[in-house]
Design a protein around this motif. Structure first.
Motif: not given
Length: 494
Positions: A220, A222-224, A229-230, A232-233
């Protein structure tokens, strides 16, 4: 203030009592502990013991047939008041009223003669009659001593055949009991490792859940920052849900296997068993020829073959004995009769009886000959089956020895693979956090880690299962290098 102190003390006591209660209900159990308890508390062990007791008393009954038998029979008294038919000299019949009292007693000592199949008896008896109508009188008849021989001729000697069959049958029963004890150990091993595997799976599921939760938090972040990518999240979130679901399934399996082992070992329902993974294994190699010799000497299988061969031979001999039947009955002794008790024993007269009877079929349309042919044919069938069973037994033992000898190497490989897989997974977790590998690589390492751990536990189970299978077949403890035996007399007295 006093109420607060009292409440605090009570709370502390309650916490301590709960802690001690929980520890008292938790029991660490090793594989040896499970096997030892199974042999004394399991239902299978009780069934094996009862079967041994049944065989023991059957053997005792056979042994009793070889010993002298002392018996006493008596009629005290017999009263008769009735009409009996009476035939006069001219051939006419009439009814005569009888009213008398009768008593008799006989003491006998009998001995079976095993080498001839006959029976020798020594008897003494006394009969008394009192007439109660008309001319009252007493009458005594004595047989102070009589020696009686009953001897079948040309017939089957059952006692001789029992002397050959029954010891083998009892020896088979004792070997069956020892093998059954090892079979109980096999069941204990299976239940033990089922619980151990369930606990390992639960530990794996919890570890995976903790790692998945930690990695999801990192994902989360790393996504921010836009580093993943979404997709992977979402994949990391699915991993968390799957890990949580695995925990629920593993807990259910653990409870089920806990109940099975607890029931098999006859523990209370409030006992929580904690299986201890075996760390030491017997370092031994088994030679097939040596294992085969021990199996043929000790195992119930060899004794079972011998008993069935003897029974087939007995059936043939029995059918041949039925072709003709001749029996001899001979009795010699003394007898006396008088109206007074003392005179019934003096003077005495010789009492001799000799009877020879025979029964030889003249025309039976081949029925008895056919019975002989059927018995001989059945013996051939038994002999063929015994040869096939012997080949199968030897082959199965050979395969088992080979599997056991190979299993030590398989166990070592599985142990190394388990350690490597865990190191690889721990490394990949750290590598994923710094973004050096993908989610797929991380998931693959987790699957490999879980599979390697499960494979190691399974290989450990297979090793011990093969080891106790060989113990059951050979009745030999390869760890200590001693035979597996038991004090049967002591066990039967328990």
């Amino acid at each position: 203030m006093n109420k607060l102190v009292i409440h605090t003390i009570a709370s502390i006591c309650l916490v301590l009592a709960s802690a001690f209660g929980a520890s008292a209900d938790t029991l660490s159990i090793t594989l040896d502990d499970a096997i030892i308890r199974a042999r004394s508390h399991s239902v299978d062990a009780a069934v094996a013991l009862n079967e041994l007791r049944t065989a023991y008393w059957e053997y005792r009954t056979y042994r009793a047939d070889l010993l002298p038998e002392v018996s006493f029979s008596a009629t005290l008294p017999a009263y008769y008041k009735k009409y009996n038919t009476y035939q006069a000299d001219n051939g006419t019949y009439n009814f005569v009223r009888n009213n008398y009292l009768q008593m008799n007693g006989e003491l006998s000592v009998s001995q079976n003669i095993w080498f001839t199949g006959g029976r020798l008896s020594l008897n003494t008896s006394l009969d008394f009659i009192r007439q109660l109508d008309g001319d009252y009188y007493n009458r005594f008849m004595s047989i102070p001593v009589a020696l009686t021989l009953e001897q079948p001729i040309f017939g089957i000697n059952n006692i001789k055949w029992n002397r050959r069959i029954e010891p083998v049958r009892y020896s088979e029963a004792k070997a069956r009991f020892l093998s059954a004890s090892e079979d109980v150990a096999l069941s204990a091993i299976q239940h033990f490792f089922n619980l151990l595997m369930a606990r390992e799976n639960l530990n794996i599921a919890r570890q995976n859940y903790d790692n998945a939760t930690k990695l999801y938090s990192v994902a989360k972040a790393k996504r921010e920052m836009g580093k993943i990518s979404e997709n992977d999240l979402l994949q990391m979130e699915i991993n968390v849900l799957d890990a949580k679901s695995d925990i629920t399934n593993c807990e259910s399996t653990l409870k089920s296997n806990m109940f099975a082992l607890r029931s098999f070992l006859a523990y209370d329902d409030n006992v929580e068993l904690q299986p201890v993974e075996p760390s030491l294994i017997p370092q031994t190699d088994i030679v097939y020829s040596d294992a085969l010799d021990r199996a043929l000497s000790n195992n119930k299988f060899a004794k079972n073959l011998r008993r069935r061969q003897l029974e087939a031979d007995y059936n043939v001999a029995k059918a041949k004995g039925n072709l003709r039947q001749i029996s001899l009955f001979a009795q010699i002794g003394f007898t006396g009769a008088s109206n007074e008790f003392n005179h019934a024993y003096n003077p005495l007269k010789d009492n001799q009886v000799v009877e020879i009877g025979f029964k030889i079929p003249l025309i039976d349309w081949g029925k008895r000959r056919g019975a002989v042919k059927v018995a001989e044919s059945n013996r051939q069938v038994v002999e063929n089956r015994l040869r096939q069973e012997t080949q199968d037994f030897n082959q199965n033992l050979f395969i088992l020895v080979e599997r056991f000898n190979n299993q030590k190497m398989q166990l070592g490989i599985a142990n190394s693979a388990d350690q490597i897989a865990r190191q690889r997974y721990d490394t990949n977790v750290q590598t994923y956090m710094i973004g050096k590998i993908s989610t797929l690589d991380l998931n693959d390492s987790q699957v490999r880690k879980d599979e390697s751990r499960q494979k190691y536990i399974n290989e450990l189970f297979q090793y011990w299962y093969y080891f106790y299978q060989l113990r059951s077949l050979t009745l030999w403890d390869y760890a200590s290098g001693t035979g597996i035996d038991a004090d049967i007399d002591r066990i039967l007295k328990q």
